[in-house]
Design a protein around this motif. Structure first.
Motif, PDB file in Angstrom:
ATOM      1  N   TYR A 207      72.214  -4.560 -27.956  1.00  0.00           N
ATOM      2  CA  TYR A 207      70.619  -4.256 -27.942  1.00  0.00           C
ATOM      3  C   TYR A 207      69.475  -5.265 -28.136  1.00  0.00           C
ATOM      4  CZ  TYR A 207      66.680  -0.608 -26.776  1.00  0.00           C
ATOM      5  OH  TYR A 207      65.209  -0.039 -27.123  1.00  0.00           O
ATOM      6  N   ILE A 208      70.501  -5.842 -28.956  1.00  0.00           N
ATOM      7  CA  ILE A 208      69.492  -6.076 -30.394  1.00  0.00           C
ATOM      8  C   ILE A 208      69.494  -7.718 -29.608  1.00  0.00           C
ATOM      9  CG2 ILE A 208      69.822  -6.932 -32.829  1.00  0.00           C
ATOM     10  CD1 ILE A 208      70.350  -4.216 -33.041  1.00  0.00           C
ATOM     11  N   THR A 209      70.442  -8.155 -29.627  1.00  0.00           N
ATOM     12  CA  THR A 209      70.233  -9.661 -28.719  1.00  0.00           C
ATOM     13  C   THR A 209      69.530  -9.544 -27.683  1.00  0.00           C
ATOM     14  OG1 THR A 209      72.588 -10.176 -29.570  1.00  0.00           O
ATOM     15  CG2 THR A 209      71.525 -10.962 -27.535  1.00  0.00           C
ATOM     16  N   LYS A 210      69.107  -8.639 -27.011  1.00  0.00           N
ATOM     17  CA  LYS A 210      68.109  -8.715 -25.829  1.00  0.00           C
ATOM     18  C   LYS A 210      66.803  -8.707 -26.192  1.00  0.00           C
ATOM     19  CE  LYS A 210      67.283  -8.295 -21.307  1.00  0.00           C
ATOM     20  NZ  LYS A 210      67.624  -9.883 -20.544  1.00  0.00           N
ATOM     21  N   ILE A 211      66.891  -8.331 -26.939  1.00  0.00           N
ATOM     22  CA  ILE A 211      64.948  -7.285 -27.325  1.00  0.00           C
ATOM     23  C   ILE A 211      65.236  -9.254 -28.336  1.00  0.00           C
ATOM     24  CG2 ILE A 211      64.273  -6.322 -29.842  1.00  0.00           C
ATOM     25  CD1 ILE A 211      65.439  -3.677 -29.021  1.00  0.00           C
ATOM     26  N   LEU A 212      65.563  -9.662 -29.118  1.00  0.00           N
ATOM     27  CA  LEU A 212      64.948 -10.746 -29.599  1.00  0.00           C
ATOM     28  C   LEU A 212      64.973 -11.737 -28.937  1.00  0.00           C
ATOM     29  CD1 LEU A 212      67.727 -11.036 -33.001  1.00  0.00           C
ATOM     30  CD2 LEU A 212      65.696 -10.770 -32.892  1.00  0.00           C
ATOM     31  N   GLN A 213      65.537 -11.905 -27.553  1.00  0.00           N
ATOM     32  CA  GLN A 213      65.453 -12.974 -26.884  1.00  0.00           C
ATOM     33  C   GLN A 213      64.503 -12.943 -25.411  1.00  0.00           C
ATOM     34  OE1 GLN A 213      68.720 -12.475 -24.374  1.00  0.00           O
ATOM     35  NE2 GLN A 213      70.177 -13.458 -25.285  1.00  0.00           N
ATOM     36  N   ARG A 214      63.831 -11.695 -26.007  1.00  0.00           N
ATOM     37  CA  ARG A 214      62.466 -11.235 -25.034  1.00  0.00           C
ATOM     38  C   ARG A 214      61.408 -11.672 -26.166  1.00  0.00           C
ATOM     39  NH1 ARG A 214      62.678  -5.011 -24.965  1.00  0.00           N
ATOM     40  NH2 ARG A 214      60.401  -5.268 -23.967  1.00  0.00           N
ATOM     41  N   TYR A 215      61.874 -10.954 -27.361  1.00  0.00           N
ATOM     42  CA  TYR A 215      60.235 -11.770 -28.097  1.00  0.00           C
ATOM     43  C   TYR A 215      60.610 -13.665 -28.270  1.00  0.00           C
ATOM     44  CZ  TYR A 215      60.683  -7.439 -31.371  1.00  0.00           C
ATOM     45  OH  TYR A 215      60.835  -5.818 -31.414  1.00  0.00           O
ATOM     46  N   GLN A 216      61.580 -14.447 -27.806  1.00  0.00           N
ATOM     47  CA  GLN A 216      61.501 -15.492 -27.754  1.00  0.00           C
ATOM     48  C   GLN A 216      61.198 -15.859 -26.642  1.00  0.00           C
ATOM     49  OE1 GLN A 216      65.275 -15.848 -29.219  1.00  0.00           O
ATOM     50  NE2 GLN A 216      65.073 -16.933 -30.523  1.00  0.00           N
ATOM     51  N   ASN A 217      60.947 -15.379 -25.454  1.00  0.00           N
ATOM     52  CA  ASN A 217      60.469 -15.586 -23.971  1.00  0.00           C
ATOM     53  C   ASN A 217      59.354 -16.708 -24.191  1.00  0.00           C
ATOM     54  OD1 ASN A 217      59.832 -15.895 -21.645  1.00  0.00           O
ATOM     55  ND2 ASN A 217      60.335 -13.570 -20.700  1.00  0.00           N
ATOM     56  N   PRO A 218      58.503 -18.114 -23.954  1.00  0.00           N
ATOM     57  CA  PRO A 218      58.344 -19.039 -23.894  1.00  0.00           C
ATOM     58  C   PRO A 218      56.916 -18.216 -23.241  1.00  0.00           C
ATOM     59  CG  PRO A 218      59.997 -19.755 -23.147  1.00  0.00           C
ATOM     60  CD  PRO A 218      60.283 -18.476 -23.532  1.00  0.00           C
ATOM     61  N   TYR A 219      57.334 -17.628 -21.521  1.00  0.00           N
ATOM     62  CA  TYR A 219      56.361 -16.985 -20.852  1.00  0.00           C
ATOM     63  C   TYR A 219      55.189 -15.958 -20.886  1.00  0.00           C
ATOM     64  CZ  TYR A 219      58.583 -20.940 -18.247  1.00  0.00           C
ATOM     65  OH  TYR A 219      59.322 -21.864 -18.886  1.00  0.00           O
ATOM     66  N   ILE A 220      55.770 -15.729 -23.153  1.00  0.00           N
ATOM     67  CA  ILE A 220      54.729 -14.177 -22.940  1.00  0.00           C
ATOM     68  C   ILE A 220      54.065 -14.656 -23.884  1.00  0.00           C
ATOM     69  CG2 ILE A 220      55.052 -12.072 -23.376  1.00  0.00           C
ATOM     70  CD1 ILE A 220      57.361 -11.972 -22.210  1.00  0.00           C
ATOM     71  N   SER A 221      52.746 -14.352 -23.566  1.00  0.00           N
ATOM     72  CA  SER A 221      51.966 -15.055 -25.523  1.00  0.00           C
ATOM     73  C   SER A 221      51.567 -13.701 -25.890  1.00  0.00           C
ATOM     74  CB  SER A 221      50.931 -16.085 -25.213  1.00  0.00           C
ATOM     75  OG  SER A 221      50.400 -16.419 -26.205  1.00  0.00           O
ATOM     76  N   ASP A 222      51.799 -13.653 -27.420  1.00  0.00           N
ATOM     77  CA  ASP A 222      51.727 -12.597 -27.738  1.00  0.00           C
ATOM     78  C   ASP A 222      50.532 -12.688 -29.629  1.00  0.00           C
ATOM     79  OD1 ASP A 222      50.027 -10.021 -27.896  1.00  0.00           O
ATOM     80  OD2 ASP A 222      52.033  -8.736 -27.527  1.00  0.00           O
ATOM     81  N   MET A 223      49.347 -12.482 -29.748  1.00  0.00           N
ATOM     82  CA  MET A 223      49.637 -12.782 -31.044  1.00  0.00           C
ATOM     83  C   MET A 223      49.922 -11.934 -32.100  1.00  0.00           C
ATOM     84  SD  MET A 223      47.231 -14.687 -29.663  1.00  0.00           S
ATOM     85  CE  MET A 223      46.855 -15.299 -31.133  1.00  0.00           C
ATOM     86  N   VAL A 224      50.322 -12.665 -33.511  1.00  0.00           N
ATOM     87  CA  VAL A 224      50.249 -11.679 -34.186  1.00  0.00           C
ATOM     88  C   VAL A 224      50.002 -10.140 -34.262  1.00  0.00           C
ATOM     89  CG1 VAL A 224      52.040 -13.636 -34.752  1.00  0.00           C
ATOM     90  CG2 VAL A 224      49.852 -12.828 -36.066  1.00  0.00           C
ATOM     91  N   THR A 225      48.476 -10.804 -34.669  1.00  0.00           N
ATOM     92  CA  THR A 225      47.473 -10.151 -35.168  1.00  0.00           C
ATOM     93  C   THR A 225      46.821  -8.828 -34.253  1.00  0.00           C
ATOM     94  OG1 THR A 225      45.716 -11.098 -33.899  1.00  0.00           O
ATOM     95  CG2 THR A 225      46.070 -11.901 -35.864  1.00  0.00           C
ATOM     96  N   ARG A 226      47.673  -8.596 -32.636  1.00  0.00           N
ATOM     97  CA  ARG A 226      47.571  -7.828 -31.858  1.00  0.00           C
ATOM     98  C   ARG A 226      48.587  -7.121 -32.571  1.00  0.00           C
ATOM     99  NH1 ARG A 226      49.492  -5.104 -28.363  1.00  0.00           N
ATOM    100  NH2 ARG A 226      51.026  -6.437 -27.548  1.00  0.00           N
ATOM    101  N   VAL A 227      49.915  -7.228 -32.460  1.00  0.00           N
ATOM    102  CA  VAL A 227      51.073  -6.470 -32.219  1.00  0.00           C
ATOM    103  C   VAL A 227      51.009  -6.007 -34.118  1.00  0.00           C
ATOM    104  CG1 VAL A 227      53.673  -7.071 -32.874  1.00  0.00           C
ATOM    105  CG2 VAL A 227      52.746  -8.263 -30.807  1.00  0.00           C
ATOM    106  N   GLY A 228      50.244  -6.392 -35.030  1.00  0.00           N
ATOM    107  CA  GLY A 228      50.412  -6.210 -36.086  1.00  0.00           C
ATOM    108  C   GLY A 228      49.113  -4.677 -36.164  1.00  0.00           C
TER     109      GLY A 228
END
Length: 383
Positions: A271-292
Motif C-alpha cells: 500500500y505504501i509503495t503504491k502511495i509513493l508511486q502516486r506522489y511520483q506520477n509526473p502527470y499530476i502537478s500539485d503545489m506544496v503550498t496547496r498540500v501543506g
C-alpha cells in the motif's frame, strides 16, 4: 437508480460522479456554480482524463445539473426522488448544504423507501457530522419518518485530482487510482451493485490507514519541500532526502497500524509503495503550498503528524521522521494561507515551543514538543 451529488467541482465530477455513472446510476449534480451547471444541463456528459503515460479518457454520461442557488425547489424534488445522496463540497461547506438536504429528506420520507446519504469528504466520519447538521433543520413531527427511511453511511475516499488546465469547462483530469470505502452498518436493505465502493463492517481502520499514510506522507513531502524551496510535490519528492523522509515517516506510522488494527506488514508495504508511486506520477502537478495549507489543523492532536508521533513516543519507539516533519511544518509560511500566517504570528509572539504545545495539545515540557523544537531550531540555524 437515481442519485443527487451535491458539489459539481473537479472531485465531484472526476471522482464520485464518474464512479456512479460507471454503475449506471443517473447523477444530478447540484451546485452554485452557474457556468458548470449550465454546461451540464446542455451537454449532459463530460470527459474524464486520466493522468498517466498512456493518454486515456472516457465520456461520463447520464448526468445533468441543478443550480442550488436559483433552483432550490428542483434540488429538493430531486433529493426526494433519489436513492442516493452524496456530497463533495469540503468539510466547511457541509453546514451550508444541510438545509436543502433536510427539506429533500422530509419529502423523501413520505415514500416507504430508504435513501442513503454519503458525505465523500476528506474528513473523519463526514456523514455522521452531516447528519447532525441535517437533523437540526428538521421539525420534530417529521423526524421519525426521516430517520426511519434515511441512512447516513460514513465513508473514506481517496483520489488525487491535480490542478486543472482544461480548455473545456467540464473536462476534469484525475489520477487512475481511487479508493471509496463505505461502512455498511447503517445501510438499509441490499447493498447496491456499485463495484467502485468497498463496503466494510468497520470504517475506522481504513480511515486511520489513509490518515497515517496518504496524508502523513503528503505532509512530509509538502513541508520539507517548502522548507527547501520547491514549488511542486513532484519536484520535492525527486529530492532524495525528502523521499527518504517520507519513506521513514510511513515506516513509523506503519508499525502503529499493524499493532492497532492488525494490518499485515506485507499488505501495508504494498500500500505504501503504491502511495509513493502516486506522489511520483509526473502527470499530476500539485503545489506544496496547496498540500501543506492549514498547518494549524494538520498539527492538531488527532491529525496526521502529532497523533502518530505521540503514540510512538508513548511506546518508546522512534518518531524521528514525524518529529522532523512537525519541525518543518512550523516553518510553513506561504502567502495566502491564513492558518500559516496565524501560526507564524503566534510563534513570533509566544515562541515556537508554546505555540506547538497549544496546537498539539501536548505540555510544553513533553518529549514531543522538546524533540520537535530541537529539530526546528537546528533547521533554522542551518537556514
Amino acid at each position: 437508480m437515481k442519485s443527487v451529488h451535491i458539489g459539481a467541482g473537479n472531485i465531484g465530477r472526476g471522482f464520485i460522479g464518474a464512479l456512479l455513472s460507471h454503475a449506471d446510476v443517473h447523477v444530478t449534480f447540484a451546485d452554485v456554480n452557474s457556468d458548470i451547471i449550465s454546461a451540464l444541463k446542455e451537454k449532459q456528459q463530460y470527459e474524464v482524463v486520466y493522468a498517466q503515460e498512456e493518454a486515456h479518457s472516457e465520456t461520463i454520461t447520464g448526468v445533468t445539473g441543478l443550480n442550488s442557488a436559483t433552483e432550490e425547489e428542483a434540488v429538493i424534488k430531486a433529493i426526494a426522488e433519489a436513492d442516493l445522496v452524496t456530497t463533495a463540497v469540503g468539510p466547511s461547506i457541509l453546514p451550508h448544504v444541510a438545509p436543502v438536504i433536510a427539506k429533500g429528506l422530509v419529502q423523501r420520507a413520505k415514500q416507504p423507501k430508504p435513501v442513503h446519504v454519503i458525505a465523500c469528504e476528506n474528513m473523519i466520519r463526514g456523514s455522521s457530522q452531516l447528519r447532525e447538521f441535517v437533523i437540526s433543520h428538521i421539525d420534530e413531527q417529521d423526524m421519525e419518518n426521516v430517520e426511519s427511511y434515511t441512512a447516513f453511511c460514513d465513508a473514506a475516499v481517496d483520489r488525487i485530482v491535480p490542478i486543472q488546465e482544461q480548455q473545456d469547462l467540464l473536462t476534469v483530469q484525475v489520477e487512475p487510482y481511487f479508493e471509496w470505502v463505505v461502512e455498511k452498518k447503517n445501510w438499509q436493505g441490499e447493498l447496491p451493485d456499485i463495484k467502485a465502493i468497498t463496503f466494510v463492517d468497520n470504517l475506522e481502520p481504513y480511515i486511520e490507514r489513509k490518515l497515517l499514510t496518504v496524508n502523513t506522507g503528503h505532509a512530509a513531502i509538502a513541508y520539507a519541500g517548502y522548507a527547501k524551496g520547491y514549488d511542486t510535490i513532484i519536484d520535492a519528492i525527486n529530492d532524495e532526502e525528502i523521499l527518504n523522509l517520507a519513506k521513514q515517516a510511513l515506516e513509523e506510522t506503519s508499525s502503529l497500524l499493524q499493532e492497532k488494527w492488525g494490518f499485515e506488514e506485507e499488505d501495508l508495504t504494498h500500500y505504501i509503495t503504491k502511495i509513493l508511486q502516486r506522489y511520483q506520477n509526473p502527470y499530476i502537478s500539485d503545489m506544496v503550498t496547496r498540500v501543506g495549507r492549514g498547518p494549524i489543523r494538520k498539527l492538531g492532536p488527532k491529525d496526521r503528524l502529532v497523533y502518530p508521533a505521540q503514540s510512538l513516543l508513548e511506546q518508546d519507539k522512534s518518531a524521528d521522521a514525524l518529529l522532523t516533519t512537525i519541525a518543518y511544518a512550523l516553518e510553513f509560511d506561504p502567502e495566502g494561507d491564513d492558518e500559516a500566517k496565524e501560526l507564524q504570528e503566534r510563534i513570533k509572539s509566544e515562541g515556537a515551543a508554546s505555540t506547538l504545545s497549544h496546537i498539539s495539545g501536548q505540555p510544553k515540557d513533553s518529549e514531543l514538543v522538546a524533540k520537535a523544537i530541537e529539530k526546528y531550531n537546528q533547521q533554522k540555524d542551518r537556514a
